[in-house]
Design an enzyme around this catalytic site. Structure first.
Site, mmCIF file in Angstrom:
data_model
loop_
_atom_site.group_PDB
_atom_site.id
_atom_site.type_symbol
_atom_site.label_atom_id
_atom_site.label_comp_id
_atom_site.label_asym_id
_atom_site.label_seq_id
_atom_site.Cartn_x
_atom_site.Cartn_y
_atom_site.Cartn_z
ATOM 1 N N GLU A 150 0.839 -1.211 0.000
ATOM 2 C CA GLU A 150 0.000 0.000 0.000
ATOM 3 C C GLU A 150 0.868 1.253 0.000
ATOM 4 O OE1 GLU A 150 -2.590 -0.914 -1.053
ATOM 5 O OE2 GLU A 150 -4.190 -0.696 0.400
ATOM 6 N N THR A 203 -5.878 6.712 -5.548
ATOM 7 C CA THR A 203 -5.959 6.863 -4.087
ATOM 8 C C THR A 203 -5.119 8.052 -3.608
ATOM 9 O OG1 THR A 203 -6.395 4.532 -3.802
ATOM 10 C CG2 THR A 203 -5.518 5.676 -1.889
HETATM 11 N N1 HSE Z 1 -8.593 4.283 3.649
HETATM 12 C C1 HSE Z 1 -8.054 4.434 2.322
HETATM 13 C C2 HSE Z 1 -8.536 5.763 1.767
HETATM 14 C C3 HSE Z 1 -8.529 3.304 1.464
HETATM 15 O O1 HSE Z 1 -9.739 6.019 1.831
HETATM 16 O O2 HSE Z 1 -7.730 6.529 1.269
HETATM 17 C C4 HSE Z 1 -8.092 3.406 0.033
HETATM 18 O O3 HSE Z 1 -6.953 2.670 -0.197
#
Ligand code: HSE
Length: 329
Positions: A150, A203
């Site tokens: 991530e 993201t």
């Molecule tokens: N919690 C993360 C976000 C999840 O909302 O940015 C997406 O990878």
């Protein structure tokens, strides 16, 4: 990232070694992160879609990516730039394992969809290397390696996608340092509807638009809802689940990236959904329903909104996946 400073507190020093196969194929599920009110701390796995990783032991040390399918050539074959590749590399490095593996990655879900695509690859990859080597690390032990994926995907090592992808089920990331993950039971007949509109949201971009500071009054609403949602799931109180699926902090900022979001949400509620919101960082939208037939109606209602907007979409309907990664062969 960044391994958590207290990694040693949850790494068991003794491992049971199982017979080592020459190769392995693992599936890991897509995930819905945030679950409306729990930014970076709540997520659940779904039965489909998901990614598959095949690993084979080779004489060349380190990680080699042989092939990636389903990505239209968009993902790097450099293991340091691939979420599964880096997760496997960090695992081998951390345990000082001097072996070589060749990986084939089958992307079976859209990239940049808000369905935890990078997380499914990382979770499948790190679970696959563990089991290929005949080892038995638990989900909490594998989680820091998957979080490395991530980190390279979006610059933040959040665990609300990789957590449920590795644990299966609905999870709460109670703490990041030290890592503390709690599995939350869910009502058996709870179904989710996920609509993935053909829009792409990175993201990293969806995180960059978020405020660094929030008013205390919003924080109070938000943590009331997080507590309410967890309590509602555990008590199987559908009304409480429904009332708690509210986000006053993240959704209002991110909704501007998502044409049709509020209309789809409105139609989903009219069709009987308990509630929902943006899946992860979007653009997918998820809704929870009390049963499968309602979840199907909710899907049809949201699909109609996107048809009117002329935006193509896919709809997935699933129970909460309780298995996490599965060995396919
Ligand atoms: N919690 C993360 C976000 C999840 O909302 O940015 C997406 O990878």
């Amino acid at each position: 990232m960044p391994f958590p400073k207290k990694l040693s507190t949850f790494v068991s020093p003794v491992y049971i070694l199982l017979p080592m196969p020459e190769s392995i194929k693992v599936y890991a599920p897509a995930t819905v992160a945030n679950v409306t009110c729990g930014f970076d701390v709540l997520g659940f796995a779904v039965n489909n879609p998901g990614d598959e990783v095949e690993l084979k032991l080779t004489s060349k040390p380190g990680v080699t990516i042989k092939r990636i399918t389903g990505d239209n050539g968009r993902l790097s074959l450099d293991p340091q730039k691939n979420t599964a590749g880096i997760s496997i590399f960090k695992y081998l490095q951390h345990y000082g394992i001097d072996k070589g593996v060749e990986m084939t990655l089958h992307k079976k879900m859209p990239l940049g969809s808000g369905l935890g695509s990078s997380a499914a690859s990382s979770a499948a990859g790190v679970f696959a290397i563990s089991r290929l080597l005949g080892r038995t690390e638990t989900a909490i032990e594998l989680l820091p390696f998957a979080m490395e994926g991530e980190f390279i995907a979006c610059g933040s090592a959040h665990a609300d996608n990789v957590g449920p992808a590795l644990f299966g089920g609905f999870v709460l990331i109670r703490s990041y340092d030290p890592l503390d993950v709690v599995k939350i039971p869910t009502p058996e007949n709870l179904f989710t509807t996920i609509l993935h509109p053909q829009i792409e949201v990175e993201t990293k971009d969806a995180r960059n638009i978020l405020p660094r500071f929030i008013p205390l009054k919003d924080a109070i609403v938000q943590w009331g809802n997080v507590g309410g949602l967890i309590a509602g799931l555990m008590l199987k109180d559908l009304g409480l689940i429904s009332r708690s699926l509210q986000d006053v902090i993240i959704e209002p900022k991110r909704a501007i990236l998502l044409p049709g979001f509020y209309e789809a949400k409105h139609e989903a509620l009219q069709a009987g959904a308990l509630g929902g919101g943006i899946s992860g960082s979007g653009p997918s939208i998820f809704q929870l329903s009390k049963d499968e037939s309602t979840a199907i109606k909710v899907g049809e209602a949201m699909e109609a909104v996107y048809k009117d907007l002329g935006i193509g979409c896919e709809v997935y309907i699933s129970r909460v996946n309780t298995d996490g990664p599965v060995i396919l062969g």
